[in-house]
Design a protein around this motif. Structure first.
Motif, mmCIF file in Angstrom:
data_model
loop_
_atom_site.group_PDB
_atom_site.id
_atom_site.type_symbol
_atom_site.label_atom_id
_atom_site.label_comp_id
_atom_site.label_asym_id
_atom_site.label_seq_id
_atom_site.Cartn_x
_atom_site.Cartn_y
_atom_site.Cartn_z
ATOM 1 N N GLN A 139 0.830 -1.197 0.000
ATOM 2 C CA GLN A 139 0.000 0.000 0.000
ATOM 3 C C GLN A 139 0.868 1.252 0.000
ATOM 4 O O GLN A 139 1.967 1.278 0.567
ATOM 5 C CB GLN A 139 -0.920 0.022 1.230
ATOM 6 C CG GLN A 139 -1.888 -1.145 1.288
ATOM 7 C CD GLN A 139 -2.842 -1.011 2.466
ATOM 8 O OE1 GLN A 139 -3.399 0.041 2.710
ATOM 9 N NE2 GLN A 139 -3.032 -2.115 3.187
ATOM 10 N N THR B 256 -5.692 5.731 4.912
ATOM 11 C CA THR B 256 -7.120 5.464 4.683
ATOM 12 C C THR B 256 -7.564 4.226 5.451
ATOM 13 O O THR B 256 -8.626 4.209 6.086
ATOM 14 C CB THR B 256 -7.392 5.281 3.184
ATOM 15 O OG1 THR B 256 -7.053 6.487 2.496
ATOM 16 C CG2 THR B 256 -8.862 4.946 2.929
ATOM 17 N N ALA B 257 -6.748 3.169 5.404
ATOM 18 C CA ALA B 257 -7.090 1.943 6.123
ATOM 19 C C ALA B 257 -7.107 2.173 7.628
ATOM 20 O O ALA B 257 -7.985 1.656 8.338
ATOM 21 C CB ALA B 257 -6.088 0.840 5.766
ATOM 22 N N ARG C 137 -7.703 5.062 9.164
ATOM 23 C CA ARG C 137 -8.872 5.878 9.514
ATOM 24 C C ARG C 137 -10.136 5.013 9.511
ATOM 25 O O ARG C 137 -10.993 5.162 10.379
ATOM 26 C CB ARG C 137 -9.018 7.030 8.524
ATOM 27 C CG ARG C 137 -7.973 8.125 8.699
ATOM 28 C CD ARG C 137 -8.402 9.402 7.970
ATOM 29 N NE ARG C 137 -7.421 10.455 8.167
ATOM 30 C CZ ARG C 137 -6.454 10.755 7.299
ATOM 31 N NH1 ARG C 137 -6.356 10.071 6.171
ATOM 32 N NH2 ARG C 137 -5.610 11.724 7.547
ATOM 33 N N TRP C 138 -10.248 4.136 8.538
ATOM 34 C CA TRP C 138 -11.404 3.239 8.528
ATOM 35 C C TRP C 138 -11.423 2.374 9.785
ATOM 36 O O TRP C 138 -12.477 2.173 10.403
ATOM 37 C CB TRP C 138 -11.349 2.343 7.293
ATOM 38 C CG TRP C 138 -12.355 1.232 7.386
ATOM 39 C CD1 TRP C 138 -13.678 1.281 7.078
ATOM 40 C CD2 TRP C 138 -12.108 -0.083 7.888
ATOM 41 N NE1 TRP C 138 -14.282 0.080 7.341
ATOM 42 C CE2 TRP C 138 -13.333 -0.780 7.843
ATOM 43 C CE3 TRP C 138 -10.982 -0.741 8.366
ATOM 44 C CZ2 TRP C 138 -13.454 -2.109 8.263
ATOM 45 C CZ3 TRP C 138 -11.095 -2.057 8.782
ATOM 46 C CH2 TRP C 138 -12.327 -2.729 8.721
ATOM 47 N N ARG D 139 2.746 11.047 6.196
ATOM 48 C CA ARG D 139 2.560 11.841 4.978
ATOM 49 C C ARG D 139 3.872 12.432 4.467
ATOM 50 O O ARG D 139 3.894 13.117 3.448
ATOM 51 C CB ARG D 139 1.578 12.974 5.247
ATOM 52 C CG ARG D 139 0.133 12.534 5.339
ATOM 53 C CD ARG D 139 -0.733 13.691 5.786
ATOM 54 N NE ARG D 139 -2.143 13.372 5.686
ATOM 55 C CZ ARG D 139 -3.105 14.092 6.266
ATOM 56 N NH1 ARG D 139 -2.788 15.170 6.975
ATOM 57 N NH2 ARG D 139 -4.367 13.746 6.136
ATOM 58 N N PRO E 247 -0.835 7.115 1.493
ATOM 59 C CA PRO E 247 -2.238 7.517 1.614
ATOM 60 C C PRO E 247 -3.170 6.326 1.845
ATOM 61 O O PRO E 247 -4.152 6.436 2.581
ATOM 62 C CB PRO E 247 -2.531 8.210 0.284
ATOM 63 C CG PRO E 247 -1.206 8.712 -0.180
ATOM 64 C CD PRO E 247 -0.232 7.668 0.251
ATOM 65 N N GLU E 248 -2.864 5.187 1.207
ATOM 66 C CA GLU E 248 -3.705 4.001 1.405
ATOM 67 C C GLU E 248 -3.584 3.471 2.832
ATOM 68 O O GLU E 248 -4.580 3.022 3.426
ATOM 69 C CB GLU E 248 -3.321 2.923 0.396
ATOM 70 C CG GLU E 248 -3.748 3.248 -1.032
ATOM 71 C CD GLU E 248 -3.202 2.264 -2.048
ATOM 72 O OE1 GLU E 248 -3.790 2.142 -3.139
ATOM 73 O OE2 GLU E 248 -2.172 1.603 -1.748
#
Length: 735
Positions: free
Chosen positions: A396, A403-404, A406-407, A593, A399-400
């Motif tokens: 990943q 995202t994971a 945060r989910w 980031r 950013p991926e």
């Protein structure tokens, strides 16, 4: 001409002449009634305090001071001795008086010498030398030292008077401990006194031990209370006073010093906290990032459940976290969760708000009870589908990964909310299947086939129900009836399933507000319904479990996904997983980031190990944990210095453990040099007002006295948990 101190070697250097204080040139002694006797640098704190008390009209014995670096004027000293002792016919007491003792910061109680019942000129000279020689401390430093000389008073009753209760931390209470004779045997730990707790005006509130001889009558206790109030006015704060009543029932003040250590006391509005409701999920000590990953979503989820059930005002749920951390350990608000009764029961019964709130929630809850199993099934399915779609973390992009993560934080809110509601609203059969039971069955069968633990976890992720989450690693699965668990010899965590990896334990949730996901749901249907962690490589389908157990298992799977994602992120930042755990969530996001690590990151250290939290406690203003419940009968004693600690029992002989809890028969002042290196102190006897107890409070050392048969019950090398607030002493505790 030399000084007494130079003749005894302190600070002697070639070329030094005699040093004098302004106004004291040529003086070998200073009477206590002279203004200069009230100067601490000249007369020492003990003598200076007595001089101030005498000038204020308090009952102080006459006497004189041999000042620090006094001139060695034998004739003047002998004249003063002759006058005070009536030419040797009256016994004297020769006491230390250093500017470093009896101060607001430190009492150094019992660390310097005092010589009682001094008779004759030669004995007097020897006693002075003994006091001056005691100025050399155990660390090799020599303290400045004056010598205080007063008549020896034969007290009928003596003791210690505290103008506030230092053990309970109450400024509106006084504590008197009295013994027959003078106070020396009490402060030296040789006798246990009769203790009286008094109101500010001398009314008896409590006496211990029950049935003890009454050494002080009500009139004497009222006089002591008046003396404490007078001393508070003179010195500007509550005092630790040594006193005595002579044969004529006259009260004398022997010593007055500030109370240097008051126990922490929670405010009346402090919340009642406890680990019980959350300890089974997060039992260990957490790192900052672990708090943000696991404690904050749990707090949001439980708040959602409480809001839906109408058990707490929404305004309160939005401002007060249901779950927090103390010293890196998770603790829940027991009143919000209904695990403790309201503070004022009658007021709660008269308050119409809870009834109205529950009435408004009744319709939602009634409908929710019927649809909750279906909602749980849908959420579990969503999580499983999401887990199956998540690619391996190493494939990943940054950013991926974010995202994971945060989910995962968002879905944990939903899982915790529905799990709490299922536990409250759904009735499960007494012998219904549990995730832990299924995990144990799976583990036992796998071990019977000789499957290594790491393969068991990889192939049967239900086994994760037996492990707590941790970023830093685990030492093996629990033993089962089929055999003992194997642990990695180097303590490293075996490889976890192709989709998960490590587990941890550290500090407090900092940023609940930045949790992804909607605000507290206003309606049942508003419960967020996220998905779960990726990549579950299994050889068998997930077990069929009741709704609550299925939700709890998915919580654990999501947490394991987070561990794996964080470890990959740490690798890309060039950090070890332990160092990454010292970041909080916003800092981790910034660094992943490509932003800079926070300033001073290299100076951050993990929190020191903390003792397990009490079953119920409140926090004082300074963050000190104050246990709510008294110690179990027979398991403890009297707490005399607040705080909790876990350590290894040491009897004072042999090699001292790094986390030594010293267990002794009595609070001998000779133990004072050991206090800075101890984790805790337990004594079979002793007074909370003894010199060693005072020093323990100054050091913040958890100390308990009056623990029956402590020396025999707690052998050297055993693990011991000590609570100096409530007197609880228990065998066991985390290493």
């Amino acid at each position: 001409m030399t000084t007494l101190h130079e003749r005894h070697g302190e600070g002697a250097r070639e070329g030094d002449g005699p040093r004098r204080f302004s106004g004291e040139a040529g003086h070998a002694v200073v009477p206590l009634d002279q203004p200069t006797a009230a100067l601490p640098l000249l007369a020492g704190s003990k003598a200076a305090n007595l001089a101030r008390a005498a000038r204020a009209g308090l009952p102080v014995l006459p006497g004189f001071v041999i000042p620090y670096r006094a001139l060695d004027d034998t004739a003047a000293l002998r004249d003063a001795w002759r006058e005070l002792s009536a030419d040797g016919s009256r016994s004297l007491v020769v006491r230390s008086s250093s500017p470093q003792e009896d101060t607001q910061e430190s009492s150094l109680a019992g660390q310097f010498a005092s010589v009682l019942d001094v008779q004759g000129w030669q004995h007097f000279r020897s006693a002075v030398r003994t006091v001056l020689d005691s100025a050399r401390l155990s660390d090799g430093v020599t303290a400045p030292m004056a010598v205080l000389v007063q008549p020896m008073l034969t007290a009928r009753v003596g003791g210690v008077l505290f103008g506030a209760d230092p053990v309970a931390g109450r400024a509106d209470r006084m504590l008197v401990s009295a013994v027959r004779g003078g106070p020396d045997s009490l402060v030296g730990g040789e006798q246990e006194g009769t203790n009286h707790w008094l109101s500010a005006h001398g009314r008896i509130l409590r006496t211990e031990p029950d049935g003890a001889d009454t050494l002080l009558d009500r009139d004497q206790l009222h006089r002591l209370a008046r003396l404490a109030r007078q001393a508070r006015r003179v010195f500007g704060g509550p005092q630790d006073i040594e006193f005595g009543f002579d044969e004529g029932d006259r009260l004398w003040l022997f010593q007055s010093r500030p109370i240097t250590a008051m126990a922490a006391r929670p405010s009346a509005s402090a919340r009642l906290l406890g680990p019980g409701p959350v300890a089974e999920t997060l039992p260990g000590q957490l790192a900052p990032l672990e708090e943000d990953l696991w404690v904050a979503p749990m707090a949001r989820g439980l708040a959602s459940a409480l809001d839906i059930g109408g058990t707490a005002p929404r305004r309160l749920l939005r401002t007060v976290p249901v779950v927090t951390t103390v010293g890196g350990r998770a603790a829940a608000d027991l009143r919000l969760l209904g695990a403790a009764p309201p503070r004022r029961r009658w007021l709660a019964l008269l308050n119409p708000a809870p009834g109205a709130r529950r009435l408004g929630a009744a319709w939602r809850v009634g409908r929710l009870r019927g649809v909750l199993p279906g909602l749980a099934t849908d959420l579990v399915a969503d999580v499983d589908r999401h887990l199956a779609k998540v690619p391996p973390p190493g494939e990943q992009t940054a950013p991926e990964l974010l995202t994971a993560l945060r989910w995962s934080r968002s879905v944990l809110v939903s899982l915790h909310a529905q799990e709490a509601l299922a536990g409250a609203l759904l009735t499960e059969p007494a012998r219904s299947r549990t995730a832990a039971g299924a995990a144990l069955t799976t583990l036992t069968r796998a071990r019977a086939r000789g499957v290594p633990d790491e393969r068991v976890v990889a192939e049967e992720p239900v086994v994760l129900a037996l492990l707590t989450p941790s970023l830093s690693g685990w030492q093996g699965l629990p033993a089962t009836a089929g055999g003992a668990a194997e642990t990695a010899g180097n303590g490293a965590r075996p490889a976890l399933p192709p989709s998960r990896t490590d587990l941890p334990g550290p500090p407090l949730p900092r940023h609940q507000a930045d949790l992804p996901g909607p605000p507290l749901p206003r309606h049942r249907a508003d419960l967020p319904r996220p998905s779960l962690p990726p990549h579950r490589t299994t050889t068998s389908p997930a077990p069929s479990l009741p709704p609550r157990e299925a939700l709890r298992l998915r919580v654990r799977w999501v947490q394991e996904l987070q561990v794996r994602l964080v470890r990959e992120g740490a690798r890309r930042m060039g950090l070890t997983i332990d160092r990454a755990g010292l970041l909080n969530w916003p800092e981790f996001v910034t660094a992943l980031r490509g932003g800079p690590l926070p300033a001073g990151m290299h100076e951050r250290l993990p929190q020191p190990p903390s003792a397990p939290l009490p079953d119920a406690f409140r926090l004082a203003d300074d963050g000190t944990v104050v246990a709510e419940r008294p110690a179990a009968q027979g398991d403890g004693g009297r707490g005399v210095s607040g705080g909790r600690a876990v350590g290894t029992v040491w009897d004072g002989t042999g090699t001292q453990p790094p986390d030594a809890v010293l267990v002794v028969r009595t609070l001998d002042p000779a133990l004072a040099p050991l206090l800075p290196g101890l984790t805790g102190l337990v004594a079979q006897t002793g007074s909370p007002l003894s010199h060693l107890a005072v020093l323990a409070r100054e050091f913040g050392l958890p100390t308990v006295v009056g623990v029956a048969d402590a020396v025999d019950r707690f052998p050297a090398g055993a693990r011991l948990t000590v609570d100096g607030t409530n007197g609880d002493v228990r065998v066991g505790g985390a290493a």
